[in-house]
Design a protein around this motif. Sequence first.
Motif, mmCIF file in Angstrom:
data_model
loop_
_atom_site.group_PDB
_atom_site.id
_atom_site.type_symbol
_atom_site.label_atom_id
_atom_site.label_comp_id
_atom_site.label_asym_id
_atom_site.label_seq_id
_atom_site.Cartn_x
_atom_site.Cartn_y
_atom_site.Cartn_z
ATOM 1 N N GLN A 175 0.913 -1.310 -0.015
ATOM 2 C CA GLN A 175 0.099 -0.199 0.042
ATOM 3 C C GLN A 175 0.816 1.325 -0.085
ATOM 4 O O GLN A 175 2.006 1.306 0.496
ATOM 5 N N TYR A 200 0.497 6.015 -0.096
ATOM 6 C CA TYR A 200 -0.288 7.095 -0.502
ATOM 7 C C TYR A 200 0.258 8.071 -1.174
ATOM 8 O O TYR A 200 1.585 8.267 -1.018
ATOM 9 N N HIS A 257 -4.971 6.795 -2.599
ATOM 10 C CA HIS A 257 -4.584 5.768 -1.833
ATOM 11 C C HIS A 257 -4.319 4.544 -3.111
ATOM 12 O O HIS A 257 -4.873 4.421 -4.074
ATOM 13 N N ILE A 272 -2.929 0.499 -3.824
ATOM 14 C CA ILE A 272 -2.912 -0.874 -3.262
ATOM 15 C C ILE A 272 -2.625 -1.755 -4.107
ATOM 16 O O ILE A 272 -3.266 -1.955 -5.180
#
Length: 330
Positions: free
Chosen positions: A90, A92, A216, A218
């Motif tokens: 993940q 950001y 975000h 992922i």
Amino acid sequence: MGVLADINPTMADLIASLDPDGKTATVLEILNETNEILDDLTMIQGNLSTGHRHTIRTGIPEPTLYKLYGSVKPNKSKRAQITDSAAMYQGYMELDPELLKLPGGAGLKSTEAVAHIEGYGQRMARDLFYANEAHTPEGFTGLAPRFNDLNAENGDNIIDAGGVGSDNFSIWLVGWSPLSCFTFYPHGSEGGLVMTPKGVQTIPVDDGYAERDITHTIWNLGLGVGDWRFVGRIVNIDISALKSDASTGADLIELMTMLTERVERRSGVRYSWYVPKKIREILRLQIVNKVKNSTLSREEVAGRKVIAFDGDPVRRCDCLSIPEARVIGL
């Protein structure tokens, strides 16, 4: 401030992304790598929420020689279940919304997204080969830890090129299919890189709050090797000893021919070679020097011309340009 500057693009980053005419510049991505393994992956949905469990046959029943008035005992095959874990990557991307309102702001966000995608690609390619759950439990296990012992059951598919120095490298031959070697994402999740714009969020910064435009990212990924016979590795290639005429160091043509014969062949399986940039260069030179009718050709894969050895694409993987420890029999 230094830490924040590393995380969040600044005005300096914006200025650096503009041409003299104030338009968004074309960024020269000199840090990008070529990892063509990402083009080849067979990807399935795992059957577990944290990974994938597959069943392999470990024993075959054989018939009994019968004699008159004798008896035959029933027998059966043997099976074993293996569970492969998936890793959850993940990240950001944060930008000051006021920065995005300035000329070139939208372009800055686009170039940042490109950089984030490249970062994921480099990490995935590297981990597909070198990740090891024994060292990083939250990750998955790549190919190298699975093919790292010349005396193991799969040792017949590991060929020793004889290098003993500190600059050894590997060549891989992988047969991709849902039953041989494949990647997967956990059951109920999404495959591949997912980028989700969160919009402008208020977040704590130092002793106060600030607005940030947040995206975000992922990528859930695992690697499964259902049948090791479809994967092979040439290890201990001393790159400093390689010569274009194979007078010293490894004879790449001979070694790759040997591995071609050892790896299991079956219809429905896609095969590809994965080599570091320097080794692919030496391979081409060795073929030019050694044979007139080359086993190296140019094949079309997914609409693109690629180099092929004996019909299988030879893919460049910059993530393999990392010196490896010598592989021995444990």
